[in-house]
Design a protein around this motif. Sequence first.
Motif, PDB file in Angstrom:
ATOM      1  N   PHE A   1      38.945  38.931  34.837  1.00  0.00           N
ATOM      2  CA  PHE A   1      40.345  38.480  34.890  1.00  0.00           C
ATOM      3  C   PHE A   1      41.300  39.607  35.288  1.00  0.00           C
ATOM      4  O   PHE A   1      42.077  39.491  36.231  1.00  0.00           O
ATOM      5  CB  PHE A   1      40.735  37.889  33.525  1.00  0.00           C
ATOM      6  CG  PHE A   1      42.075  37.209  33.528  1.00  0.00           C
ATOM      7  CD1 PHE A   1      42.221  35.944  34.066  1.00  0.00           C
ATOM      8  CD2 PHE A   1      43.200  37.832  32.991  1.00  0.00           C
ATOM      9  CE1 PHE A   1      43.458  35.301  34.069  1.00  0.00           C
ATOM     10  CE2 PHE A   1      44.436  37.203  32.997  1.00  0.00           C
ATOM     11  CZ  PHE A   1      44.562  35.930  33.533  1.00  0.00           C
ATOM     12  N   ILE A   2      41.214  40.729  34.569  1.00  0.00           N
ATOM     13  CA  ILE A   2      42.139  41.837  34.843  1.00  0.00           C
ATOM     14  C   ILE A   2      41.820  42.487  36.189  1.00  0.00           C
ATOM     15  O   ILE A   2      42.719  42.827  36.953  1.00  0.00           O
ATOM     16  CB  ILE A   2      42.140  42.857  33.675  1.00  0.00           C
ATOM     17  CG1 ILE A   2      42.843  42.213  32.470  1.00  0.00           C
ATOM     18  CG2 ILE A   2      42.813  44.166  34.068  1.00  0.00           C
ATOM     19  CD1 ILE A   2      42.913  43.058  31.220  1.00  0.00           C
ATOM     20  N   LYS A   3      40.530  42.580  36.505  1.00  0.00           N
ATOM     21  CA  LYS A   3      40.121  43.181  37.781  1.00  0.00           C
ATOM     22  C   LYS A   3      40.753  42.420  38.959  1.00  0.00           C
ATOM     23  O   LYS A   3      41.341  43.005  39.860  1.00  0.00           O
ATOM     24  CB  LYS A   3      38.594  43.166  37.872  1.00  0.00           C
ATOM     25  CG  LYS A   3      38.037  43.786  39.147  1.00  0.00           C
ATOM     26  CD  LYS A   3      36.521  43.690  39.186  1.00  0.00           C
ATOM     27  CE  LYS A   3      36.073  43.241  40.566  1.00  0.00           C
ATOM     28  NZ  LYS A   3      34.677  42.813  40.598  1.00  0.00           N
ATOM     29  N   HIS A   4      40.631  41.085  38.928  1.00  0.00           N
ATOM     30  CA  HIS A   4      41.171  40.291  40.044  1.00  0.00           C
ATOM     31  C   HIS A   4      42.704  40.211  40.008  1.00  0.00           C
ATOM     32  O   HIS A   4      43.347  40.166  41.050  1.00  0.00           O
ATOM     33  CB  HIS A   4      40.556  38.890  40.058  1.00  0.00           C
ATOM     34  CG  HIS A   4      39.088  38.896  40.336  1.00  0.00           C
ATOM     35  ND1 HIS A   4      38.550  39.530  41.447  1.00  0.00           N
ATOM     36  CD2 HIS A   4      38.037  38.387  39.651  1.00  0.00           C
ATOM     37  CE1 HIS A   4      37.230  39.392  41.435  1.00  0.00           C
ATOM     38  NE2 HIS A   4      36.893  38.719  40.347  1.00  0.00           N
ATOM     39  N   THR A   5      43.273  40.201  38.799  1.00  0.00           N
ATOM     40  CA  THR A   5      44.743  40.194  38.687  1.00  0.00           C
ATOM     41  C   THR A   5      45.313  41.462  39.322  1.00  0.00           C
ATOM     42  O   THR A   5      46.238  41.404  40.141  1.00  0.00           O
ATOM     43  CB  THR A   5      45.168  40.116  37.200  1.00  0.00           C
ATOM     44  OG1 THR A   5      44.734  38.856  36.666  1.00  0.00           O
ATOM     45  CG2 THR A   5      46.680  40.204  37.053  1.00  0.00           C
ATOM     46  N   ASP A   6      44.748  42.614  38.960  1.00  0.00           N
ATOM     47  CA  ASP A   6      45.227  43.888  39.512  1.00  0.00           C
ATOM     48  C   ASP A   6      45.099  43.904  41.035  1.00  0.00           C
ATOM     49  O   ASP A   6      45.995  44.355  41.752  1.00  0.00           O
ATOM     50  CB  ASP A   6      44.438  45.072  38.917  1.00  0.00           C
ATOM     51  CG  ASP A   6      44.823  45.328  37.460  1.00  0.00           C
ATOM     52  OD1 ASP A   6      45.702  44.616  36.948  1.00  0.00           O
ATOM     53  OD2 ASP A   6      44.249  46.241  36.832  1.00  0.00           O
ATOM     54  N   ALA A   7      43.950  43.392  41.514  1.00  0.00           N
ATOM     55  CA  ALA A   7      43.715  43.372  42.964  1.00  0.00           C
ATOM     56  C   ALA A   7      44.735  42.466  43.659  1.00  0.00           C
ATOM     57  O   ALA A   7      45.258  42.811  44.723  1.00  0.00           O
ATOM     58  CB  ALA A   7      42.289  42.898  43.253  1.00  0.00           C
ATOM     59  N   CYS A   8      45.030  41.318  43.058  1.00  0.00           N
ATOM     60  CA  CYS A   8      46.016  40.385  43.640  1.00  0.00           C
ATOM     61  C   CYS A   8      47.390  41.049  43.775  1.00  0.00           C
ATOM     62  O   CYS A   8      48.060  40.911  44.801  1.00  0.00           O
ATOM     63  CB  CYS A   8      46.177  39.135  42.773  1.00  0.00           C
ATOM     64  SG  CYS A   8      44.846  37.946  42.956  1.00  0.00           S
ATOM     65  N   VAL A   9      47.811  41.760  42.722  1.00  0.00           N
ATOM     66  CA  VAL A   9      49.115  42.430  42.742  1.00  0.00           C
ATOM     67  C   VAL A   9      49.145  43.454  43.879  1.00  0.00           C
ATOM     68  O   VAL A   9      50.085  43.496  44.683  1.00  0.00           O
ATOM     69  CB  VAL A   9      49.419  43.127  41.386  1.00  0.00           C
ATOM     70  CG1 VAL A   9      50.665  43.992  41.484  1.00  0.00           C
ATOM     71  CG2 VAL A   9      49.586  42.081  40.279  1.00  0.00           C
TER      72      VAL A   9
END
Length: 309
Positions: A216-224
Motif C-alpha cells: 500500500f505505502i510503496k504504491h502510494t509513494d510511487a503514485c505521488v
Amino acid sequence: MKGPLFYSKILLFGEYGIIKDSKGLSIPYNFYNGALKMDDNRSETALASNESLKKYVAYLSEIDPNLVTFDMATLKKHVNEGMYFDSSIPQGYGVGSSGALVAAIYDEYAHDKITVLENLTRDKLLKLKSVFSAMESFFHGKSSGLDPLNSYLSIPILINSKDNIEVTGIPSQKSDGKNAVFLIDSGIIGETAPMVRVFMENMKQEGFRQMLKNQFIKHTDACVEDFLRGDIKSLFANTKHLSKVVLNHFKPMIPAQFHELWKKGIETNEYYLKLCGSGGGGYILGFTEDIDVAKKSLKDYKLEVVYNF
C-alpha cells in the motif's frame, strides 16, 4: 457579515497511509466551498449549524493556550447572535467539510495567526498543521490537521511524512486532456471515525502491517512521485496496483455495491478506483487514461471530473 470562502479538498493519494507515514498529496477542490455567515436566514440548516457551533466554541476554549488562542469574546458573541457556516460541501463525502469550517474559524478568530501571505517555512506549516489537528479533533476523534490546512492555504500540499510537509506545484490542467481524475457519488454518507477504527483494528495483525508497508505505502509513494513528475505511464501502472491492494485489503471501506465496479476497472483498464478520504461511502475517486471511455463505462453513475491532464 460574510466571511471569506474556504474550499473543499481532495486527498489524491495517501488515505490511511499517511497515518503510518506514507507520502500524500492533497489538492484544493474549488467546486465546493463554505463561509461563516451572519444574517436573518432562520433556515433549518442555519439553525442546526449554529447549534453545532455552540458546542464547538465550548471545545475551542479548552485547547492548549500554548498552541493557539482565540478572540473568544467576539466568537461567542457572534455565535449567540446566530452565526452559522454556510456550506455547499457535502458532509461525510471525504472532501473536507469540517476542514473548511475549521479554516474559517481560525482565519476569523485566532490570535497571531499565520497567513498565506507569509513565507511559509516548514516550521510554520507544521505549526498550522498541529493547530488544525487540535481544532478538527472535535469532529473526527483524531485529525491529522491536513484538511483544514489545505482549505486554509488553498494550494496543493505534499506530505512527505508526519513531520515533513511542503507546499508543492502540480502538473498544470489541460482542459482537453484525456487523462483525468474524477469523483463518483456513492449516494451513501460515510462516517470517518468507524472506518478509522476498522483500520486501527486491522493494524493489530502482523500480515496487515506488512501489506501496508510493502504494498500500500510503496504504491502510494510511487503514485505521488509519478504525479508530481508528470510520468503518466508509471502513474497509471501504480494506481492500478493501488486499486487492487485496496480491493483486496480494504473491503470494509468500499460500499458493497461497488466491489464489482471496482474489479471491472482493474480488469478492463478503463478506469481505476480508489478511496476518497476514509471511505465507507461518500465519494469514490477514479483515475482514467481516457475520460470518454470511463464516462461511457460508468454511465449509470454520477461522475464529476476534478482534474484533466
